[in-house]
Each structure stands twice: as structure tokens, then as C-alpha cells.
Design an enzyme around this catalytic site. Sequence first.
Site, short mmCIF file in Angstrom:
data_model
loop_
_atom_site.label_atom_id
_atom_site.label_comp_id
_atom_site.label_asym_id
_atom_site.label_seq_id
_atom_site.Cartn_x
_atom_site.Cartn_y
_atom_site.Cartn_z
N LYS A 1 -56.18 -33.15 -61.03
CA LYS A 1 -55.08 -34.02 -61.45
C LYS A 1 -55.40 -35.43 -60.97
CE LYS A 1 -51.54 -35.93 -60.57
NZ LYS A 1 -51.29 -37.42 -60.71
N GLU B 1 -56.79 -36.67 -47.06
CA GLU B 1 -57.41 -37.96 -46.73
C GLU B 1 -56.34 -39.01 -46.97
OE1 GLU B 1 -59.74 -39.56 -44.90
OE2 GLU B 1 -60.77 -37.79 -45.68
N CYS C 1 -58.58 -47.41 -48.61
CA CYS C 1 -57.97 -46.86 -47.40
C CYS C 1 -58.75 -47.33 -46.18
CB CYS C 1 -57.80 -45.35 -47.44
SG CYS C 1 -59.21 -44.49 -48.02
N GLU D 1 -49.48 -49.38 -43.65
CA GLU D 1 -50.53 -49.61 -44.64
C GLU D 1 -49.92 -50.36 -45.84
OE1 GLU D 1 -52.29 -46.21 -46.75
OE2 GLU D 1 -54.24 -47.13 -46.40
C1 UN1 Z 1 -61.11 -45.25 -50.09
O1 UN1 Z 1 -60.70 -46.38 -49.98
O2 UN1 Z 1 -60.29 -44.32 -50.27
O3 UN1 Z 1 -66.01 -46.89 -47.26
C2 UN1 Z 1 -62.54 -44.88 -50.11
C3 UN1 Z 1 -65.56 -47.39 -48.30
C4 UN1 Z 1 -65.85 -46.71 -49.62
C5 UN1 Z 1 -64.88 -45.61 -49.86
C6 UN1 Z 1 -63.45 -45.99 -49.74
N1 UN1 Z 1 -67.19 -46.21 -49.60
O4 UN1 Z 1 -64.91 -48.41 -48.30
#
Ligand code: UN1
Length: 501
Positions: A180, A254, A288, A389
Amino acid sequence: MISEQSAIHSGNLIGGARREAASGRTFESRNPARHGEVVGVFAQSSAADVDAAVAAAQRALGGWRATPWPRRGEIILAAATLMEKRKEDLARLMTREMGKVLTEARGDVQEAIDMGKFIAGEGRRAFGETVPSELRNKWAMTMRQPLGVIGCVTPWNFPIAIPSWKIFPAVMAGNTVVFKPAEDTPLCALRFVEILEEAGLPAGVVNVVFGNEEAGEAVVRHAGTMAIFFTGSADTGRLIAATCGSMLKKVSLELGGKNGIVVMDDADLELAVEGALWGAFGTAGQRCTASSRLIVSRKVLADFTDALVGRTRALRLGDGVDEGVDVGPVINETQLRRIHRYTEIGVEEGARLLAGGTVAQNGELAQGFFYNPTVFGDVTPSMRIAQEEIFGPTTAIIPVDSLDEALAAANSTQFGLSLSIYTNDLRHAFRAIHELEAGIVYVNAPTIGAEIQLPFGGTKNTGNGHREAGGHVLDEFSEWKSIYIDYSGRLQRAQIDTDEQ
Ligand code: UN1
């Protein structure tokens, strides 16, 4: 594949067929840089569609798990090779659908190619162990088994890379998948799965249900999904964990980050400014891993701040397909409002607004969702803009007086994804490596930019202890089976019969 400029229409991908939603409902995906432009129209799925997708995945499971590991690896390698050939087209459609600038969209596709190539090798390397038995004429060994049908629920910010982190290892290990993808990036997901099909993945091994949280929730709650792999917000992650907990379902989460860069007074300041700029405003801060806190030694605070603010103001906003654009749009209007709300919160909290802080509406920018890259100064570690965040182009400078204070500030959030230190003092670097509470630590590099051959994930509320990618990735997507073969021809009782008889 040709570069796509017209809107496409797609139903769900279930058992190798294209199927409209049972309800007949659809939704649109639009270009965040030009909101009037419809990129595609997709099935708006509900529980009935998820039922069909899980049933297709269950039907495909027997044949797929019996397919030899090396053959499964070859299909993944073929998919990675196709992606490599189509990298430019995929990157362009990603920029159009999600907004990140073209160079970064290419990086997103590259991360999926890397993941495919990396995991494909496991086809000939998914070793088990042969372990000595305590008894004579008894053999003991282990082997990996797939989990079954897996649900993958992914975000829009890395619309090809993140699905690849989950789906490539899932199918490598012999699982089948109900996928999804985020409502904002269905076309990227469609093209990714079409490539897998073209590479030879049998029908039903990966099934796609488009839609919003209604579809996502149905995937999580379905009794037929044996494990859930989710990347997204901490709030949604908690709900998913609760559901999976009550169902005793394996779940990998995550979640958020509030990543910080520590800048010591012995750092190469220019390098630190450049890193902060890239870490905070790359992907318009929608990673993230984004560097949303800059924890800076007071001795270099003025120089660092001046340089950063100057460079921030010079960033060019625009449609990510245009050469020379540094920062693209944010994903949608809800996010734009949320980001601006955090600017108001920062001001109310007494932080000093040094750059940005407004919606960008000049000329063509008014057609999309653009936010001026924003820097706050005089931030304290407990302020909301230093704790929550934001997921946008906003960063907060937190002044500190010592390494101890810097490390404490860096660690003072609920999250633990990625932390970094800029220093030229080896002692500072090693203390940071040991003491920073995060799944990923960088020295003299910003908090973004993880590579797929190392584990990716975080401590504390960033997740529930799982890691993606990296050398141990198959542990997340398979279960161990222990096998004992007694060829003594008599009953041998473990722990009871000794070797003396
Ligand atoms: C994300 O933002 O969920 O390390 C992943 C990084 C990328 C992956 C980010 N390779 O910023």
C-alpha cells in the site's frame, strides 16, 4: 518508457491483473509544484480490495517460496538493471509526482538500484548453519523460511527507495507482498512494481492496493498478513503497533526523527555550514533523517549563523525539473500549513526567526506548495520546534557551551534516528560515536545520506528496534527453522542421555 506528461489511470495490481476498486472510487495524484496538473488517477481501495490482494498473495506464496533462492535473486537483479536503464524517466516522473529536485530524484532511484543489486546476491548467500549436536549420529542445522504474506505500507518522501528497502528483501526471502504505497505517490509505486513484473516476477507475488489510511489499516488488520513493514509518522506507528501487538503479528516500524548536527568550535566551519544546508533543506527537509536541529558551540555561533542564513536566503525555490533549482515544493497543502504552524509556534516560544518563515508565492511558485527555507536562532532544546518532527524546510540553531552540553542536547528528544558531529578533534568524535543515542551517527557529514549496505533505523521512538537494509536485512523478512536429524536408529534423549553409554 517514455517521459510521461499526460495523466495515467490505474486500478490496483492484484494477481497480475489491473482491477478497479470494488467501490469504483478513485483519487488523483497531482504535481506539488503545479497543483493544477493531474499526474494520475488511481483506485481508492478499501477492505474488499485488500481482501482480494491478500488472497492473490496467498495463492502465489506456494510457488514463490518453492522457487530457488538464486532464481529469485536473478529476477531482482533483472529489476535493478531495468531500473538502471530507466533511471532518468523514473526520476523525472518522481519529481513530477513528489516534487524533489531532479538530482535528488535520481538519487532516490539509485538507492533502489543499489538495494536490488545488494539483495540479489543473497540468492546465493542466504546461509544457514550446521551446528554440532550433543549426541552421536545426530545432525543439527538451521535454514531460513519466509514469513508468508507481508504488508508493506510506505511513505511519499522516498517513493521508490523506501518500497525497494522492503519489497526487494521481502520477495528475496520467498514472501509475497501486499503493498500500500502513499496516497501522494501512487505513480512511482506503480512503475516500480511494473518493473518487477517485467523482470519476471510471477503474478501475485507483489500486489498493489492504492489508497489512503483506510486501505493501509485494512492491510494491517487483515488476518492473512503475517508481518507489517511500515515507514511513516510516530502517531500512526503507535496505532499499527497496537493492532499488530493484539494480533501477535510481527511489525517493523520506521518512524520519526529529530536529527541534529553538533558543530564544535574546532570544526571546519565552511564544511559544517555546507553540511547543515544540505541536511536541513535537501528534499525540502522532508526526510526522516533531515537535520532539523543545529547544536552549535557559542564560540563559532555568530560565524556559523551568518554563513548559514546567507546561504539559506540564496537558495532557489522552484519546480524540481528546472536546472538550478535547489529546493522543490513540499508535498501538499496540509504539510504546507503544518510547516507554517511550526513557524508560528517557534515565534510564540521566543525563538528568533532568522530566515524564511513564509509561504513562497512569487510568480510561478503560487501554483504549488512552496515554503521559504527557514532558520530559527536562540532555540533551547526543550522548545517544541526542537522536539517535534516538522518534516519541512525548517531548522533550529541551539547554542551550547561545551561538548557535554552538546551531546546532552543532541540526545534530548524522543527520537533517535540520525545524529552528527562536526569536529577535527578525534576525542570529540569518538565520544560522540559512543554517546549519541541514535541508530546512525555521522562524523563530519550531515544527518542525511545513509547507504543501503549498512543497517538503517533508529533508537527510542524512531522505531521498535528493527533495522532496514544492511547485511542483516534477511533476519527481518524470514524466520529461522532448526532441523535435527537423528540417524542413530534409537531414541536419544537430549539433556538426559549422556555420551558415556
Ligand atoms: C527517509 O527519509 O525516510 O539517509 C529515508 C537518507 C536517505 C534515506 C532517507 N538515504 O537520508
